[in-house]
Design a protein around this motif. Structure first.
Motif, PDB file in Angstrom:
ATOM      1  N   UNK A 193       0.837  -1.204   0.000  1.00 41.21           N
ATOM      2  CA  UNK A 193       0.000   0.000   0.000  1.00 41.21           C
ATOM      3  C   UNK A 193       0.872   1.254   0.000  1.00 41.21           C
ATOM      4  N   UNK A 194       1.958   1.248   0.760  1.00 39.71           N
ATOM      5  CA  UNK A 194       2.874   2.389   0.757  1.00 39.71           C
ATOM      6  C   UNK A 194       3.502   2.579  -0.617  1.00 39.71           C
ATOM      7  N   UNK A 195       3.831   1.476  -1.256  1.00 39.96           N
ATOM      8  CA  UNK A 195       4.430   1.537  -2.587  1.00 39.96           C
ATOM      9  C   UNK A 195       3.448   2.049  -3.636  1.00 39.96           C
ATOM     10  N   UNK A 201      -9.078  -4.556   2.996  1.00 42.40           N
ATOM     11  CA  UNK A 201      -9.054  -5.989   3.336  1.00 42.40           C
ATOM     12  C   UNK A 201      -8.261  -6.248   4.608  1.00 42.40           C
ATOM     13  N   UNK A 202      -7.131  -5.571   4.743  1.00 44.22           N
ATOM     14  CA  UNK A 202      -6.293  -5.743   5.924  1.00 44.22           C
ATOM     15  C   UNK A 202      -7.016  -5.310   7.193  1.00 44.22           C
ATOM     16  N   UNK A 203      -7.700  -4.182   7.130  1.00 46.54           N
ATOM     17  CA  UNK A 203      -8.318  -3.605   8.320  1.00 46.54           C
ATOM     18  C   UNK A 203      -9.724  -4.120   8.589  1.00 46.54           C
ATOM     19  N   UNK A 204     -10.323  -4.775   7.609  1.00 43.34           N
ATOM     20  CA  UNK A 204     -11.656  -5.328   7.802  1.00 43.34           C
ATOM     21  C   UNK A 204     -12.756  -4.284   7.800  1.00 43.34           C
ATOM     22  N   UNK A 205     -12.509  -3.172   7.139  1.00 48.97           N
ATOM     23  CA  UNK A 205     -13.502  -2.110   7.032  1.00 48.97           C
ATOM     24  C   UNK A 205     -13.313  -1.388   5.703  1.00 48.97           C
ATOM     25  N   UNK A 206     -14.360  -0.758   5.225  1.00 46.08           N
ATOM     26  CA  UNK A 206     -14.275  -0.031   3.956  1.00 46.08           C
ATOM     27  C   UNK A 206     -14.006   1.458   4.152  1.00 46.08           C
ATOM     28  N   UNK A 207     -14.075   1.917   5.379  1.00 40.46           N
ATOM     29  CA  UNK A 207     -13.845   3.334   5.676  1.00 40.46           C
ATOM     30  C   UNK A 207     -12.384   3.546   6.058  1.00 40.46           C
ATOM     31  N   UNK A 239      -6.528   6.321   6.702  1.00 44.63           N
ATOM     32  CA  UNK A 239      -5.362   5.439   6.598  1.00 44.63           C
ATOM     33  C   UNK A 239      -4.702   5.594   5.229  1.00 44.63           C
ATOM     34  N   UNK A 240      -5.514   5.662   4.188  1.00 39.25           N
ATOM     35  CA  UNK A 240      -4.972   5.824   2.834  1.00 39.25           C
ATOM     36  C   UNK A 240      -4.255   7.165   2.691  1.00 39.25           C
ATOM     37  N   UNK A 241      -4.837   8.219   3.245  1.00 42.06           N
ATOM     38  CA  UNK A 241      -4.186   9.533   3.204  1.00 42.06           C
ATOM     39  C   UNK A 241      -2.867   9.508   3.968  1.00 42.06           C
ATOM     40  N   UNK A 242      -2.845   8.840   5.102  1.00 41.10           N
ATOM     41  CA  UNK A 242      -1.610   8.734   5.889  1.00 41.10           C
ATOM     42  C   UNK A 242      -0.552   7.922   5.143  1.00 41.10           C
ATOM     43  N   UNK A 244      -1.057   3.852  -7.647  1.00 39.78           N
ATOM     44  CA  UNK A 244      -2.248   3.008  -7.847  1.00 39.78           C
ATOM     45  C   UNK A 244      -3.108   3.070  -6.585  1.00 39.78           C
ATOM     46  N   UNK A 245      -3.740   4.227  -6.321  1.00 37.00           N
ATOM     47  CA  UNK A 245      -4.477   4.384  -5.066  1.00 37.00           C
ATOM     48  C   UNK A 245      -5.646   3.415  -4.900  1.00 37.00           C
ATOM     49  N   UNK A 246      -6.257   2.975  -5.998  1.00 33.24           N
ATOM     50  CA  UNK A 246      -7.358   2.011  -5.882  1.00 33.24           C
ATOM     51  C   UNK A 246      -6.864   0.668  -5.344  1.00 33.24           C
ATOM     52  N   UNK A 247      -5.695   0.257  -5.802  1.00 33.30           N
ATOM     53  CA  UNK A 247      -5.093  -0.982  -5.301  1.00 33.30           C
ATOM     54  C   UNK A 247      -4.749  -0.841  -3.822  1.00 33.30           C
ATOM     55  N   UNK A 248      -4.150   0.292  -3.461  1.00 29.96           N
ATOM     56  CA  UNK A 248      -3.797   0.537  -2.068  1.00 29.96           C
ATOM     57  C   UNK A 248      -5.050   0.559  -1.197  1.00 29.96           C
ATOM     58  N   UNK A 249      -6.113   1.162  -1.689  1.00 28.93           N
ATOM     59  CA  UNK A 249      -7.375   1.223  -0.937  1.00 28.93           C
ATOM     60  C   UNK A 249      -7.920  -0.177  -0.662  1.00 28.93           C
TER      61      UNK A 249
END
Length: 148
Positions: free
Chosen positions: A101-103, A118-124, A128-131, A108-113
């Motif tokens: 995700x960092x890479x 999936x990792x966090x078990x939530x869609x919100x 985290x993505x901004x960080x 590829x922000x959609x892939x990172x999202x």
């Protein structure tokens, strides 16, 4: 009578730690920070020391943003995030997802999202993505892009 401690079966180790250590030194630094902060807290002195050694006088921005990312991960996660000890030469699926995700946070922000969701078990996972994007940008701006 001498007893032997059974060693873990190779299949068990391979399933718990399926990924090799990243070859990119910058990804290794991010992994080190992830493991140390995950185990010892956001203000771990060894992480700060590692960032001073890697980034020199400009260590503050990547260090603070890495702390923010770790806090966001912990705050947002609905599932446990498995991390290995710092000395481990293999990578857990969760660590691999964060590094990927960092890479890909900027390219590829959609892939990172999807990886982070999936990792966090939530869609919100907007925070985290901004960080993650901010951490990736801080590393890149310092001449240390995180490669996959």
């Amino acid at each position: 009578m001498m007893t032997t401690i059974p060693t873990p079966h190779a299949a068990t180790v391979a399933s718990a730690l399926p990924y090799a250590m990243p070859r990119c030194r910058n990804a290794q630094l991010a992994l080190f920070a992830l493991r140390r902060m995950g185990a010892f807290g956001l203000n771990d002195a060894q992480v700060a020391h590692g960032f001073v050694g890697a980034f020199g006088e400009s260590f503050r921005r990547p260090l603070i943003l890495m702390r923010v990312l770790m806090a966001e991960l912990a705050d947002t996660a609905a599932l446990p995030i498995a991390i290995a000890p710092c000395c481990c030469g293999r990578v857990t699926p969760a660590e691999h997802a964060v590094l990927t995700a960092l890479n890909r946070a900027d390219t590829a922000p959609d892939t990172a999202r999807l990886l982070l969701a999936d990792l966090l078990g939530t869609r919100r996972i907007d925070g985290v993505l901004a960080s993650a994007s901010a951490v990736a940008q801080a590393f890149a701006d310092a001449g240390r892009p995180i490669a996959g």
